[in-house]
Design a protein around this motif. Structure first.
Motif, mmCIF file in Angstrom:
data_model
loop_
_atom_site.group_PDB
_atom_site.id
_atom_site.type_symbol
_atom_site.label_atom_id
_atom_site.label_comp_id
_atom_site.label_asym_id
_atom_site.label_seq_id
_atom_site.Cartn_x
_atom_site.Cartn_y
_atom_site.Cartn_z
ATOM 1 N N ARG A 1 2.382 1.093 -0.780
ATOM 2 C CA ARG A 1 1.078 1.488 -1.301
ATOM 3 C C ARG A 1 0.845 0.947 -2.711
ATOM 4 O O ARG A 1 -0.280 0.662 -3.095
ATOM 5 C CB ARG A 1 0.959 3.015 -1.303
ATOM 6 C CG ARG A 1 0.923 3.641 0.091
ATOM 7 C CD ARG A 1 -0.303 3.206 0.862
ATOM 8 N NE ARG A 1 -0.372 3.770 2.201
ATOM 9 C CZ ARG A 1 -0.995 4.904 2.514
ATOM 10 N NH1 ARG A 1 -1.598 5.598 1.559
ATOM 11 N NH2 ARG A 1 -1.016 5.335 3.759
ATOM 12 N N HIS B 1 -0.212 -2.500 -2.363
ATOM 13 C CA HIS B 1 -1.341 -2.599 -1.438
ATOM 14 C C HIS B 1 -1.047 -3.582 -0.305
ATOM 15 O O HIS B 1 -1.792 -4.533 -0.056
ATOM 16 C CB HIS B 1 -2.619 -3.019 -2.189
ATOM 17 C CG HIS B 1 -3.093 -1.992 -3.167
ATOM 18 N ND1 HIS B 1 -2.621 -1.931 -4.459
ATOM 19 C CD2 HIS B 1 -3.998 -0.974 -3.033
ATOM 20 C CE1 HIS B 1 -3.206 -0.929 -5.106
ATOM 21 N NE2 HIS B 1 -4.038 -0.315 -4.257
ATOM 22 N N ASP C 1 -6.172 -1.353 1.478
ATOM 23 C CA ASP C 1 -6.994 -0.882 0.368
ATOM 24 C C ASP C 1 -6.337 0.328 -0.286
ATOM 25 O O ASP C 1 -5.189 0.671 0.029
ATOM 26 C CB ASP C 1 -8.411 -0.568 0.844
ATOM 27 C CG ASP C 1 -8.428 0.516 1.911
ATOM 28 O OD1 ASP C 1 -7.380 1.210 2.079
ATOM 29 O OD2 ASP C 1 -9.466 0.705 2.569
ATOM 30 N N ASP C 2 -7.050 0.977 -1.178
ATOM 31 C CA ASP C 2 -6.476 2.116 -1.908
ATOM 32 C C ASP C 2 -6.109 3.260 -0.987
ATOM 33 O O ASP C 2 -5.254 4.086 -1.326
ATOM 34 C CB ASP C 2 -7.476 2.600 -2.964
ATOM 35 C CG ASP C 2 -7.674 1.576 -4.075
ATOM 36 O OD1 ASP C 2 -6.800 0.696 -4.232
ATOM 37 O OD2 ASP C 2 -8.704 1.651 -4.769
#
Length: 773
Positions: free
Chosen positions: A217, A220, A238-239
């Motif tokens: 994470r 990303h 994505d986030d």
């Protein structure tokens, strides 16, 4: 406080301290090789608990097992139950069994079988209404109709979404054996990834190993790993961790999101916990996850606290064995047969009503075989794990290992106690016996705590490693120290005690070599005439050297020969005295010139030390008299021979010296022990007032007399009145170094040869009547 400090400074504690520290380190490190032995004690406790306790009082009453056995496979394969399938059944077979359980009023059903895939290759099934469907759809429909079914997940392999969405829950059935292959524990829950169907389809085509997927994470990106060559496939996220749908779909349907969530985390609880949760209505969605335990809440304040380690594992309370009478068991083929009976309108008993049922394999020799070792049985079906876990949660009875802090405290306490026992108990076998008694009590307490409360107190590291290793190590040191001490004592005593007395000393449990006060009897015997003999011999030697004109080496050789002859004469007399002292179990202390010092009563206790000393003195005087008589005979022969030698002009034979001996004996309390140092000279001796008095009595004993002190005489009256009657009392005598006069006695060791004369020249001594006895 003094005893405590003395123990802390003892070699035993210095041995125990590093042992305890090492064992504490081993406990902290949790080495598998050592933990295995503790696990063996867990198995032993589990077997005893299952054998000797009333299992019924701690067993749920509605747990059941439906067995898919070798006979089940045979019946299905040969079409006896409406099906004709091989080993890998279509799922409508399972649907039929599930349907029967539901119709009988089962409370919950758990399949210990993986349903991870659809089987589009299997034949279609015609329904009673004439429609056609697949076995997978029949099974999914029955899951939904029953509404109480738990499906299995294992090793990141989930049930297919068609089945999962229709089941009540998905359970973790992974098996985590210990290093020795025994199944003792279970995991409360396992986090699984519920993959997006599009990801699953892409993984199947690209042959990705989804279990090795890395979701980074922070950077990303999500990385899929190929099963073929371990090649990574990276995709940006994505986030929120989503991936562009176009990475996996040729075209995105209208109205569909352009990004997909690759997976959702899913918590799969242990199958046994899920069964118990269904029974108790426990809230699995809102557990309290605390260090060392998981708390599940139910209605009306009901709670279940499951003790877990930092990895989330808990040890199973193994109470139910294979074919246990407290478990309702039935065959899967009977469910299928009951369905046929129902179709024919025959009544079927509700055998499974309100039961919590696990459907699992007890087949052997095929892919369905699921066997292994548990604490209760070396070869059993592992489906029993789910039954024992469910029983544990329902009854609220869990195995509770003691915390690390308590384990370390036990190691320290047991190690120190073992050291203290070894230090305090003087006899080695008594200390070992006491350690065995303590070990039995410790094991009994550990067993009682497990039987009554399922508290698992460690045995191996505290008792065996810290306790007995400390005891044995300290004992070995103690034995080696005592052996070296005995060797030293044997070397020191071998020349001053008779061999049998030395052996008696070495057999003593404790040998005191330090100074101590003991009542002893001290003996001094001086060879009279030695000084005069030396002077005469020296004068004769000088005369001979002068008459024969000897000089230089010749003169020195002659002087040495005369000195040797003089020394041999004295050694002959001293040797007789020394041998007699040893024969009467006395300790030969030392030679002081031509004087022998000995004593009785140490190092071994001797209640008759005064009597033994006097008897030795009498025997020594008589031996001296016999030696003198023999020498006088030899001198007469030499005188006759010298007459002939004179006529022939030959050198005359020297006459043998005839010496006498004076003896002083005294009894009293003196300090005995080793004096000196091992580096230089170490001697076991006695000193004190009573020793000095014995020396003074020897000084006034004259020639051929045995003079004893008053305490010695009193001891003779007690131990040998007849010998005491042979003593004559001399008047009070003032001796050098003593302010008051002492009473002395003479021991008459030979028939009277005339008027007795007082010893020495002291005018204060006078003859009185024989001593009263």
């Amino acid at each position: 406080m003094a005893v405590r400090l003395k123990f802390l400074k003892s070699p035993t504690f210095l041995i125990a301290a590093p042992v305890i520290l090492i064992v504490c380190g081993l406990e902290k490190a949790q080495f598998p090789a050592l933990q295995r032995y503790e696990l063996i004690t867990f198995d032993w406790r589990a077997k005893l608990a299952q054998s000797f306790r009333n299992v019924a009082s701690h067993a749920a009453t509605n747990i059941g097992l439906v067995e898919i056995s070798d006979n089940t496979i045979y019946e299905v394969r040969h079409g006896h139950l409406g099906f004709d399938y091989g080993l890998y059944w279509p799922k409508d077979v399972y649907a039929a069994g599930l349907k029967e359980l539901t119709m009988e009023g089962v409370k919950a059903v758990a399949f210990d079988i993986l349903f991870a895939e659809l089987r589009p290759d299997q034949s279609l099934v015609a329904l009673p209404d004439g429609s056609i469907t697949t076995p997978d759809d029949i099974f999914a429909a029955q899951l939904k109709a029953s509404g109480n079914v738990i499906l299995a997940a294992d090793s990141d392999e989930m049930p297919h979404s068609k089945f999962r969405t229709n089941a009540w829950q998905v359970a973790n059935i992974s098996v985590d054996r210990d290093a020795d292959g025994v199944l003792r524990r279970d995991r409360a829950y396992q986090e699984y990834r519920d993959w997006n169907p599009d990801i699953l389809q892409a993984a199947g085509v690209a042959q990705w190993n989804l279990a090795k997927t890395v979701d980074d994470r922070e950077k990303h990106k999500i990385i899929f790993i190929s099963q073929l060559n371990q090649e990574p496939y990276e995709f940006p996220t994505d986030d929120e961790g989503r991936i562009a749908a176009t990475n996996f779909l040729n075209s995105v349907p209208a109205g569909s999101p352009d990004k997909i969530v690759p997976y959702r985390n899913f918590r799969a609880w242990s199958m046994g916990i899920l069964l118990a949760a269904y029974e108790l209505k426990l809230d699995l969605d809102h557990p309290d996850l605390e260090p060392g335990r998981i708390i599940l809440h139910g209605p009306n304040g009901l709670t279940r606290a499951i003790p877990v380690n930092k990895e989330g594992y808990f040890y199973v309370d193994w109470s139910l064995t294979q074919n246990d009478p407290h478990v309702h068991e039935g065959a899967f083929e009977l469910l299928l047969a009951a369905q046929i009976e129902r179709k024919h309108g025959h009544p079927v008993a509700d055998f499974w009503k309100d039961r919590l049922v696990v459907i699992g394999s007890t087949a052997t020799g095929n892919d369905l075989a699921d066997v292994g070792a548990t604490p209760l049985e070396s070869h059993t079906f592992l489906v029993n794990k789910h039954l024992n876990v469910a029983n544990s949660v329902i009854t609220g009875r869990f195995v509770q290992p003691t915390p690390m802090a308590l384990n370390l405290a036990l190691i320290v306490l047991v190690g120190l106690l073992a050291a203290w026992i070894t230090w305090v108990v003087e006899r080695a076998y008594s200390g070992t016996l006491l350690m065995l008694v303590f070990a039995a009590l410790y094991v009994a307490l550990a067993l009682w705590l497990y039987l009554e409360f399922r508290v698992w107190v460690p045995i191996f590291l505290p008792l065996v490693c810290a306790g007995f290793v400390t005891h044995v190590s300290a004992l070995v040191h103690r034995v080696r120290f005592e052996q070296s001490q005995k060797k030293m004592i044997k070397q020191l005593f071998a020349r001053v005690l008779s061999p049998d007395v030395v052996n008696e000393v070495l057999q003593e449990e404790e040998i005191r070599v330090s100074g101590q006060r003991r009542e002893i009897t001290i003996y001094f015997a001086d060879v009279r005439g030695f000084t005069e003999l030396t002077d005469v011999t020296q004068a004769q030697a000088e005369k001979y050297v002068k008459e024969h004109n000897l000089n230089g080496a010749q003169a020195e050789a002659y002087f040495d020969a005369q000195a040797k002859e003089t020394l041999d004469t004295v050694n002959t007399y001293l040797g007789i005295i020394s041998d007699i002292v040893k024969t009467h179990k006395g300790l030969l202390d030392k030679y002081i010139g031509d004087c022998v010092m000995a004593f009785w009563g140490a190092p071994l206790p001797n209640p008759h030390h005064a009597l033994d000393a006097v008897r030795a003195a009498i025997e020594a005087q008589r031996a001296m008299a016999e030696l003198n008589q023999e020498r006088q005979k030899q001198n007469k022969q030499r005188e006759e021979e010298n007459g002939e030698r004179t006529l022939k002009g030959l050198p005359l034979l020297p006459l043998l010296p005839v010496l006498s001996m004076g003896t002083g004996i005294n009894t009293g309390v003196a300090i005995v022990g080793f004096m000196g140092s091992e580096t230089h000279l170490l001697n076991y001796t006695a000193f004190g007032r009573e020793v000095n008095l014995a020396s003074r009595l020897e000084g006034v004993s004259g020639h051929g007399r045995i003079i004893i002190g008053e305490a010695t005489f009193n001891a003779l009256k007690r131990d040998d009145p007849q010998l005491a009657g042979m003593c004559l009392e001399w008047g009070p005598h003032t001796v050098k170094g003593f302010r008051t006069a002492v009473r002395v006695y003479e021991v008459i060791w030979q028939p009277s040869t005339g008027v007795l004369q007082p010893p020495g020249e002291n005018t204060n001594i006078r003859i009185t009547k024989p001593a009263a006895v």
